[in-house]
Design a protein around this motif. Sequence first.
Motif, PDB file in Angstrom:
ATOM      1  N   ARG A   9       0.840  -1.188   0.000  1.00  0.00           N
ATOM      2  CA  ARG A   9       0.000   0.000   0.000  1.00  0.00           C
ATOM      3  C   ARG A   9       0.877   1.240   0.000  1.00  0.00           C
ATOM      4  N   ARG A  30      -9.705  15.697   6.568  1.00  0.00           N
ATOM      5  CA  ARG A  30     -10.465  15.591   5.317  1.00  0.00           C
ATOM      6  C   ARG A  30      -9.640  14.852   4.261  1.00  0.00           C
ATOM      7  N   SER A  33      -8.841  11.118   4.958  1.00  0.00           N
ATOM      8  CA  SER A  33      -9.941  10.239   4.573  1.00  0.00           C
ATOM      9  C   SER A  33      -9.965  10.005   3.070  1.00  0.00           C
ATOM     10  N   LEU A  34      -9.754  11.062   2.299  1.00  0.00           N
ATOM     11  CA  LEU A  34      -9.756  10.914   0.846  1.00  0.00           C
ATOM     12  C   LEU A  34      -8.596  10.044   0.368  1.00  0.00           C
ATOM     13  N   GLU A  36      -7.148   7.681   2.159  1.00  0.00           N
ATOM     14  CA  GLU A  36      -7.473   6.303   2.551  1.00  0.00           C
ATOM     15  C   GLU A  36      -8.419   5.667   1.544  1.00  0.00           C
ATOM     16  N   GLN A  37      -9.357   6.453   1.017  1.00  0.00           N
ATOM     17  CA  GLN A  37     -10.264   5.931   0.001  1.00  0.00           C
ATOM     18  C   GLN A  37      -9.523   5.569  -1.288  1.00  0.00           C
ATOM     19  N   GLN A  38      -8.342   6.171  -1.468  1.00  0.00           N
ATOM     20  CA  GLN A  38      -7.513   5.860  -2.629  1.00  0.00           C
ATOM     21  C   GLN A  38      -6.527   4.734  -2.340  1.00  0.00           C
ATOM     22  N   GLY A  39      -6.645   4.100  -1.168  1.00  0.00           N
ATOM     23  CA  GLY A  39      -5.821   2.956  -0.850  1.00  0.00           C
ATOM     24  C   GLY A  39      -4.556   3.248  -0.066  1.00  0.00           C
ATOM     25  N   GLU A 215     -10.969  18.706  -5.485  1.00  0.00           N
ATOM     26  CA  GLU A 215     -10.469  17.778  -6.496  1.00  0.00           C
ATOM     27  C   GLU A 215      -9.058  18.154  -6.942  1.00  0.00           C
TER      28      GLU A 215
END
Length: 226
Positions: A9, A30, A33-34, A36-39, A215
Amino acid sequence: MPENNLTPRRSALMVWGGWDGHEPRLTTERFASLLEQQGFAVEIHNDLGVYLDRDRLAEQSLIVNCFTMGQLDKTHTENLLAAVRGGAGFGGWHGGAGDAFRANTDYQFMVGGQWVAHPGNIVDYTVRIAAPDDPVVSGLADFSMRSEQYYMHFDPSNEVLATTRFDGPYVREHEPQVTGVIMPVAWKRHWGKGRVFYSSLGHVNADFEVLEARELMLRGLLWAAG
């Protein structure tokens, strides 16, 4: 392709602190978390002590600094810059990266710029995409912000991705010498083997409710991480 035990990872080490008006904990959480969502495996620190661990820094895919003002001593600085030169990515936003460690020119050289003013404080301004073919900003349109509009000293070797123009009522009345100035908002650069991304957006956490601002920052962090 799903992850398996043979696929390591990516790791992100995030450091927050300094002046609390920039809401460093909230903005860091913030993007943690983003990521982590991307691995990513994300590690968060609320002090600068982790910069003393040179080996730990060198192992990171990405280092994110969100620490407005404050001081970074020689050893901390050398370790951080060595990690980036060695291939760790670096990213940050607004004052957490662009107004961190004001007296530390070595750090500023790596980041590629330093905040110097935000005329009028909270103002309406437009962010314009300057390099639409670059993958970091591809598909993003120009967008509006109501926040601090950063005036910065910046490195001409930066690859500028987004800009803003200083032409609002406050500037025209009180700082007419900068009326019409085009200022970088977001850039990327290389530092040795490492990649560096910076965006001046994100004065407070709510600024990242603007989809394009969020973004842009996330894409920049992912680019920096390689």
